[in-house]
Design an enzyme around this catalytic site. Structure first.
Site, PDB file in Angstrom:
ATOM      1  N   ASP A  89       0.862  -1.189   0.000  1.00 28.11           N
ATOM      2  CA  ASP A  89       0.000   0.000   0.000  1.00 28.11           C
ATOM      3  C   ASP A  89       0.896   1.236   0.000  1.00 28.11           C
ATOM      4  OD1 ASP A  89      -1.908  -1.983   0.414  1.00 28.11           O
ATOM      5  OD2 ASP A  89      -2.996  -0.851   1.954  1.00 28.11           O
ATOM      6  N   LYS A 151      -6.862   3.471  -3.115  1.00 30.75           N
ATOM      7  CA  LYS A 151      -7.229   3.419  -1.694  1.00 30.75           C
ATOM      8  C   LYS A 151      -7.465   4.829  -1.179  1.00 30.75           C
ATOM      9  CE  LYS A 151      -5.086   2.098   2.749  1.00 30.75           C
ATOM     10  NZ  LYS A 151      -3.934   1.414   3.382  1.00 30.75           N
ATOM     11  N   LYS A 180     -10.069   0.263  -2.208  1.00 27.25           N
ATOM     12  CA  LYS A 180      -9.922  -0.051  -0.788  1.00 27.25           C
ATOM     13  C   LYS A 180     -10.322   1.171   0.026  1.00 27.25           C
ATOM     14  CE  LYS A 180      -6.579  -1.307   2.823  1.00 27.25           C
ATOM     15  NZ  LYS A 180      -5.226  -1.837   3.122  1.00 27.25           N
TER      16      LYS A 180
END
Length: 220
Positions: A89, A151, A180
């Site tokens: 991430d 995300k 996400k």
């Protein structure tokens, strides 16, 4: 739907201890979450403890500011994967996005995707710091760079995921890229709102509470 497999069980606080890491690992194994998301310093230990468990190891790159150099992010990614990370991430260069330096933003993401060597890459765009058009552009750049997910948030910038932002991101990237939601997802109601808006992964420290349908008092 297997709700547990949508959850990245997360502990990213700087003061996290080995005891706390053990706790989220044990919880992730008990509930069969998709992953445990920890800072890079904990990746090797988490990978050893989660070996053959079916729970992945997720870590964060350029976190939480996104302001490290592209070369640094690429090295962090390579190092994390060598230590056993399954998913990455990363945080975008938010200032470059706001400057309109879109090539720099995309190249930054591309470098991490390349360094990840086929491992899942999720791109944190920090929606709380962006306006509508910037969220759209960041999502487009994420898709163009070949990442797997866009995300919402780090959880460190004073705000987290909203259903409106998740829907906007999903509408922008379409079927090819997943979304996400992270930051402030504290209970089953929040979880369901994010999934209904288009999220297929949820980052939260409240994974257990979500599964139990309880309220949690954490910000991430």
């Amino acid at each position: 739907m297997n709700s547990a497999k949508l959850i990245d069980h997360t502990l990213l606080k700087p003061e996290s201890t080995r005891t706390q890491i053990d706790q989220i690992i044990d919880e992730a194994k008990a509930y069969n979450f998709k992953s445990v998301c920890v800072n890079p310093t904990h990746v090797k230990y988490a990978a050893e403890r989660l070996d053959d468990s079916g729970v992945l190891v997720c870590t964060v790159i350029g976190f939480p500011l996104g302001a490290s150099t592209t070369a640094t992010k690429a090295f962090e990614t390579e190092d994390a994967i060598q230590n056993g990370a399954d998913e990455i991430d990363m945080v975008i260069n938010i200032g470059a996005l706001k400057d309109g330096r879109f090539d720099d933003v995309q190249q930054d993401i591309e470098a991490v995707v390349k360094a990840a060597k086929g491992h899942t890459v999720k791109v944190i765009i920090e929606t709380v710091l962006l306006n509508h058009d910037e969220i759209v552009k960041a999502s487009e750049l994420t898709k163009a760079a070949g990442a797997d997910f866009v995300k919402t948030s780090t959880g460190f910038a004073g705000g987290g995921a909203t259903a409106e932002d998740v829907k906007l991101m999903k509408d922008t990237v379409g079927a090819d890229v997943e979304v996400k939601a992270s930051g402030g997802v504290r209970n089953l109601e929040d979880f369901n709102k994010m999934v209904e808006a288009g999220a297929t992964r949820i980052g939260a420290s409240a994974g257990v509470q979500i599964m139990q349908g309880l309220e949690a008092d954490s910000d991430y």
